[in-house]
Design a protein around this motif. Sequence first.
Motif, PDB file in Angstrom:
ATOM      1  N   ALA A 164       0.830  -1.204   0.000  1.00  0.00           N
ATOM      2  CA  ALA A 164       0.000   0.000   0.000  1.00  0.00           C
ATOM      3  C   ALA A 164       0.865   1.256   0.000  1.00  0.00           C
ATOM      4  O   ALA A 164       0.555   2.239  -0.693  1.00  0.00           O
ATOM      5  N   LEU A 165       1.962   1.236   0.764  1.00  0.00           N
ATOM      6  CA  LEU A 165       2.852   2.390   0.816  1.00  0.00           C
ATOM      7  C   LEU A 165       3.484   2.657  -0.551  1.00  0.00           C
ATOM      8  O   LEU A 165       3.528   3.811  -1.013  1.00  0.00           O
ATOM      9  N   LEU A 166       3.987   1.610  -1.198  1.00  0.00           N
ATOM     10  CA  LEU A 166       4.571   1.791  -2.524  1.00  0.00           C
ATOM     11  C   LEU A 166       3.539   2.328  -3.507  1.00  0.00           C
ATOM     12  O   LEU A 166       3.828   3.213  -4.325  1.00  0.00           O
ATOM     13  N   THR A 167       2.325   1.779  -3.439  1.00  0.00           N
ATOM     14  CA  THR A 167       1.270   2.218  -4.349  1.00  0.00           C
ATOM     15  C   THR A 167       0.938   3.689  -4.144  1.00  0.00           C
ATOM     16  O   THR A 167       0.797   4.459  -5.108  1.00  0.00           O
ATOM     17  N   ILE A 168       0.833   4.089  -2.877  1.00  0.00           N
ATOM     18  CA  ILE A 168       0.474   5.474  -2.572  1.00  0.00           C
ATOM     19  C   ILE A 168       1.574   6.436  -2.994  1.00  0.00           C
ATOM     20  O   ILE A 168       1.311   7.458  -3.647  1.00  0.00           O
TER      21      ILE A 168
ATOM     22  N   VAL B  83      -6.937   2.140   2.945  1.00  0.00           N
ATOM     23  CA  VAL B  83      -6.445   0.819   3.328  1.00  0.00           C
ATOM     24  C   VAL B  83      -5.148   0.946   4.120  1.00  0.00           C
ATOM     25  O   VAL B  83      -4.972   0.303   5.162  1.00  0.00           O
ATOM     26  N   PHE B  84      -4.229   1.789   3.645  1.00  0.00           N
ATOM     27  CA  PHE B  84      -2.956   1.968   4.353  1.00  0.00           C
ATOM     28  C   PHE B  84      -3.178   2.556   5.743  1.00  0.00           C
ATOM     29  O   PHE B  84      -2.571   2.105   6.723  1.00  0.00           O
TER      30      PHE B  84
ATOM     31  N   ASP C  21      -2.117   0.810   9.215  1.00  0.00           N
ATOM     32  CA  ASP C  21      -1.211   1.487  10.140  1.00  0.00           C
ATOM     33  C   ASP C  21      -1.866   1.640  11.511  1.00  0.00           C
ATOM     34  O   ASP C  21      -1.213   1.453  12.538  1.00  0.00           O
ATOM     35  N   ARG C  22      -3.155   1.968  11.529  1.00  0.00           N
ATOM     36  CA  ARG C  22      -3.872   2.077  12.791  1.00  0.00           C
ATOM     37  C   ARG C  22      -3.960   0.730  13.498  1.00  0.00           C
ATOM     38  O   ARG C  22      -3.828   0.646  14.723  1.00  0.00           O
TER      39      ARG C  22
END
Length: 208
Positions: A75-79, A124-125, A129-130
Amino acid sequence: MKPSEQLAAFVQDGLRAGHGPNALRKALLAEGWSSAEVTAALNGWSDQGLGVPVPRPQPQASGQEAVLYGLMFVALLTITYNLVQLGFDLIEAWLPDPLRGGHSFGNAGSMRWSIAVLIVALPVFLWLDRRAARGLVRDPGQRRTPLRQKFGALTLFLSTLALLGAAVAVVYAGLTGVVTAQFMAKVALVVVMALLVIAWFRDFLAEP
């Protein structure tokens, strides 16, 4: 028996026999064990004055954590990729490159795709993270998990590479004499994104 198991057994027996950590370290180093190996073995046990060595908790990985941090990384890479791509498209629209001539309004299709991806991936990310943060509140020992530390290390490594790449691009542009407002704006966007990621995930490498 693996070397790490041999060291753990030796340290346990040595502490049980009344030898101090310093004496055990000296003996192990004299036999050729590396300082890192000796430190790791000694850190696995504690002397609480009970007459027997007390084992310290060791980091453990679970399948649930693997899924959690794996999804967070994707998700981080996508964002980050789509934020940078969207930013590039907007910069090209607002700051046209005079070397190319004409006025560019960006790639509308590319911008729509980036926005669509961000609308799905960002919530989603944040949820993942939460979820990871709530897990730390319930069990602070999760900070020791190797998956969390590897995730943080890989994220910081890639962010540092992005910063180095931006620095190389600026130096190259300066040497060629082609430095435009559009180029500098794109470099600034990459730098800001990399610094934000570093600031967000530096806690993942913090010791418990």
